[in-house]
Design a protein around this motif. Structure first.
Motif, short mmCIF file in Angstrom:
data_model
loop_
_atom_site.label_atom_id
_atom_site.label_comp_id
_atom_site.label_asym_id
_atom_site.label_seq_id
_atom_site.Cartn_x
_atom_site.Cartn_y
_atom_site.Cartn_z
N ALA A 204 0.85 -1.19 0.00
CA ALA A 204 0.00 0.00 0.00
C ALA A 204 0.89 1.23 0.00
CB ALA A 204 -0.91 0.01 1.22
N ILE A 205 0.79 2.05 -1.04
CA ILE A 205 1.55 3.29 -1.14
C ILE A 205 0.70 4.42 -0.56
CG2 ILE A 205 2.84 4.83 -2.63
CD1 ILE A 205 3.85 1.91 -2.59
N PRO A 206 1.07 4.99 0.58
CA PRO A 206 0.24 6.05 1.18
C PRO A 206 0.13 7.25 0.26
CG PRO A 206 1.90 5.23 2.72
CD PRO A 206 2.26 4.67 1.38
N PRO A 207 -0.94 8.03 0.40
CA PRO A 207 -1.15 9.19 -0.49
C PRO A 207 0.04 10.13 -0.55
CG PRO A 207 -3.14 8.75 0.77
CD PRO A 207 -2.09 7.83 1.32
N ASP A 208 0.75 10.34 0.57
CA ASP A 208 1.85 11.30 0.56
C ASP A 208 3.10 10.78 -0.15
OD1 ASP A 208 2.57 9.43 2.43
OD2 ASP A 208 3.11 10.88 3.99
N GLN A 209 3.09 9.49 -0.58
CA GLN A 209 4.23 8.95 -1.32
C GLN A 209 3.87 8.57 -2.76
OE1 GLN A 209 6.53 5.95 0.77
NE2 GLN A 209 5.85 6.73 2.76
N VAL A 210 2.66 8.83 -3.16
CA VAL A 210 2.20 8.45 -4.50
C VAL A 210 3.07 9.06 -5.59
CG1 VAL A 210 0.34 8.83 -6.15
CG2 VAL A 210 -0.17 7.85 -3.91
N VAL A 240 7.47 0.26 2.35
CA VAL A 240 6.10 0.69 2.57
C VAL A 240 5.30 -0.50 3.05
CG1 VAL A 240 6.20 2.57 0.90
CG2 VAL A 240 5.58 0.28 0.14
N PRO A 241 4.10 -0.27 3.60
CA PRO A 241 3.34 -1.39 4.19
C PRO A 241 2.99 -2.47 3.17
CG PRO A 241 2.45 0.72 4.89
CD PRO A 241 3.45 1.03 3.82
N GLY A 258 -11.01 -11.22 12.33
CA GLY A 258 -11.22 -10.02 13.10
C GLY A 258 -10.13 -8.97 12.94
N THR A 259 -9.14 -9.24 12.05
CA THR A 259 -8.05 -8.29 11.84
C THR A 259 -8.06 -7.79 10.41
OG1 THR A 259 -6.33 -9.84 11.09
CG2 THR A 259 -6.71 -9.67 13.47
N GLY A 260 -7.40 -6.67 10.17
CA GLY A 260 -7.29 -6.13 8.83
C GLY A 260 -6.31 -4.99 8.78
N ILE A 261 -5.78 -4.72 7.59
CA ILE A 261 -4.80 -3.66 7.37
C ILE A 261 -5.51 -2.44 6.78
CG2 ILE A 261 -2.75 -3.00 6.08
CD1 ILE A 261 -1.85 -5.90 6.24
N LYS A 262 -5.30 -1.30 7.40
CA LYS A 262 -5.98 -0.07 7.01
C LYS A 262 -5.35 0.51 5.74
CE LYS A 262 -6.91 2.66 10.39
NZ LYS A 262 -6.74 3.66 11.49
N VAL A 263 -6.22 0.94 4.81
CA VAL A 263 -5.77 1.61 3.59
C VAL A 263 -6.55 2.91 3.45
CG1 VAL A 263 -5.47 1.45 1.09
CG2 VAL A 263 -5.26 -0.61 2.49
N GLN A 264 -5.84 4.00 3.22
CA GLN A 264 -6.46 5.32 3.11
C GLN A 264 -6.88 5.60 1.67
OE1 GLN A 264 -7.28 7.04 5.61
NE2 GLN A 264 -6.00 6.25 7.27
N PRO A 265 -7.96 6.36 1.47
CA PRO A 265 -8.33 6.78 0.11
C PRO A 265 -7.20 7.59 -0.49
CG PRO A 265 -9.57 8.01 1.77
CD PRO A 265 -8.87 6.91 2.50
N GLY A 266 -7.04 7.47 -1.80
CA GLY A 266 -5.96 8.17 -2.48
C GLY A 266 -4.67 7.39 -2.53
N SER A 267 -4.66 6.18 -1.99
CA SER A 267 -3.45 5.35 -2.01
C SER A 267 -3.29 4.68 -3.37
CB SER A 267 -3.54 4.26 -0.93
OG SER A 267 -3.61 4.82 0.37
N LEU A 268 -2.12 4.11 -3.59
CA LEU A 268 -1.86 3.22 -4.71
C LEU A 268 -1.53 1.84 -4.17
CD1 LEU A 268 0.52 5.32 -7.04
CD2 LEU A 268 -1.88 4.72 -7.50
N VAL A 269 -1.82 0.83 -4.96
CA VAL A 269 -1.36 -0.52 -4.66
C VAL A 269 -0.19 -0.81 -5.60
CG1 VAL A 269 -1.91 -2.97 -4.65
CG2 VAL A 269 -3.61 -1.30 -3.87
N ALA A 270 0.99 -1.04 -5.02
CA ALA A 270 2.15 -1.44 -5.82
C ALA A 270 2.22 -2.96 -5.81
CB ALA A 270 3.42 -0.84 -5.25
N VAL A 271 2.16 -3.56 -6.98
CA VAL A 271 2.18 -5.02 -7.11
C VAL A 271 3.52 -5.44 -7.69
CG1 VAL A 271 1.07 -7.02 -8.15
CG2 VAL A 271 -0.31 -5.05 -7.48
#
Length: 455
Positions: A204-210, A240-241, A258-271
């Motif tokens: 997950a690429i956070p918005p501030d690193q896009v 990055v996460p 019951g668990t999960g990884i948070k992703v913010q709007p505006g992120s990118l997914v690097a595959v």
């Protein structure tokens, strides 16, 4: 991440269970009926249908089936019997099925290794000449795993054919489609061209690193961009996460309940795609399936762990040229680090936390690595006694481990930097040289990655 078992999820062609040339392990005369469907006193001790098919289906067929990455199939009796003489070498060496963790360290879900009884059964079958037996003797098929309902599917932006042999690591950037804060609770991959896709890791690429990552993509004339070890990026140093990983034959990727990884709007997914390139390979356009939730009981994160001084160079992680055994280790209480992983206030400095899964990452000269806890408790989390860059994974503990303030996380890695343990880069066998921490193919790392939540 493939039920947190797949592999950096972070190799080469799924090798055969040793050389498939060679003669049958034993021969029978024309009157011997052991290879058929004999019954009664003449029935062989071990047969494909009664004893072998269940083992192969559970441990091997996920990779060794038509159209998959492995070089031959084990899906049918005809397939398995044709290569039976090739099986003992890899069984006795413990190289197939690939399962690097040492069982003496701990137990993990979705263990692909062969139990000792299964090894003995397979070896006996080969010794008897791979008898088929009677299809009616086959035990009932195990129940199919429950299907995961994914709600997001992301595809690589266009078909891509790798050109760098034998392996190419290429990253693709995919826009995150959600406009609200979301939690990833499962991730899986459908390879477009199974014969060349060795593993997939999603970040997950956070918005501030896009912008930083988009610049890497823009600078490469081909789709995506070359990457190795991590997805690159100057601001993050490639760290990055993670949000998941996949390897052939892995289980569908639901995370601990019951668990999960948070992703913010505006992120990118690097595959990151690891392709095993061969002449005539067809183009790949793999797809990523993701299950999301609006909320979870416990927010999770991937915790990278290493010695910051190795990364910064203030305490170089030197691996001298020609040295056959170089060991570096580091230990620290990481409880004060948690607020950096969970910036939204999910954790306070000094909180206890739980480890649900563990992974190790080195490059091509690594030979051994381990992660554990010292100080307040002595607990082995993961031990890889025979490191293989091509078979990296994150392994979900059968029982999560609670880490309290005062406990120290400890990592240790060992390398062989002699001429006999050098990689081939761009078709050229490398010569030993002094190695330090770095992102490049010729550099090295000693990195632990933990899937953690609150207690």
């Amino acid at each position: 991440m493939q039920r947190l078992t797949a592999i950096f999820p972070l190799g080469l062609l799924l090798v055969a269970c040793v050389d498939a040339s060679g003669d049958s392990a034993s021969t029978t005369d024309a009157d011997d009926t052991s290879a058929g469907t004999s019954t009664g006193a003449d029935a062989p001790e071990v047969t494909y249908w009664r004893d072998i098919k269940t083992v192969l289906d559970a441990k091997c067929v996920g990779c060794h089936s038509p159209g998959n990455l492995a070089p031959f199939s084990l899906e049918s009796y005809a397939d398995a019997s044709a290569v039976a003489s090739a099986l003992p070498g890899s069984i006795m060496a413990g190289t197939m099925p690939p399962w690097p963790p040492d069982a003496a360290c701990g137990t993990y879900l979705h263990d692909r290794s062969l139990a000792e009884a299964d090894q003995e059964t397979l070896l006996k079958w080969v010794e008897l000449g791979a008898p088929e037996g009677d299809p009616a003797d086959a035990p009932p098929a195990p129940p199919a795993p429950e299907e995961i309902e994914f709600d997001i599917e992301l595809a690589l932006p266009e078909p891509y054919t790798p050109t760098i042999a034998p392996d190419e690591y290429r990253c693709f950037l995919l826009p995150w489609p959600e406009d609200q804060e979301t939690f990833i609770t499962a991730l899986s991959v459908t390879p477009g061209e199974r014969q060349i896709v060795h593993h997939v890791i999603a970040f997950a690429i956070p918005p501030d690193q896009v912008a930083d990552y988009q610049a890497l993509d823009d600078a490469d004339a081909d789709p995506g961009y070359l990457c190795y070890g991590g997805p690159g990026g100057q601001q993050s140093g490639g760290r990055v996460p993670w949000i998941g990983a996949w390897v052939p034959g892995g289980d569908p990727g639901d995370m601990p309940e019951g668990t999960g990884i948070k992703v913010q709007p505006g992120s990118l997914v690097a595959v990151q795609m690891h392709y095993h390139t061969y002449p005539g390979a067809r183009p790949d356009q793999s797809r990523i399936q993701i299950r999301t939730a609006a909320s979870v009981d416990k927010v999770a994160a991937m915790m990278p762990f290493t010695n910051p001084a190795w990364v910064q160079g203030s305490e170089p992680m030197l691996i001298p040229a020609g040295e056959p055994r170089v060991v570096h280790n580091f230990a620290a209480d990481v409880s004060n680090y948690l607020p950096l992983l969970f910036p939204d206030g999910d954790f306070q400095a000094g909180d206890s936390f739980m480890v649900h899964a563990a992974a190790l990452h080195m490059h091509t000269r690594g030979v051994r690595g381990s992660l554990g806890l010292t100080g307040g408790q002595s607990t082995c989390l993961l031990d890889i006694p025979r490191w293989d860059f091509n078979w990296q994974g994150s392994y979900q503990l059968t029982q999560p481990v609670t880490v309290r303030p005062g406990d120290e996380l400890r990592i240790e890695c060992e390398w062989d930097n002699t001429a006999a343990n050098q990689p081939v880069e761009n078709g050229v066998l490398q010569q030993p040289r002094d190695i330090l921490w770095g992102e490049g193919t010729g550099d090295e790392m000693c990195l632990g990655i933990l899937y953690v939540t609150g207690v």
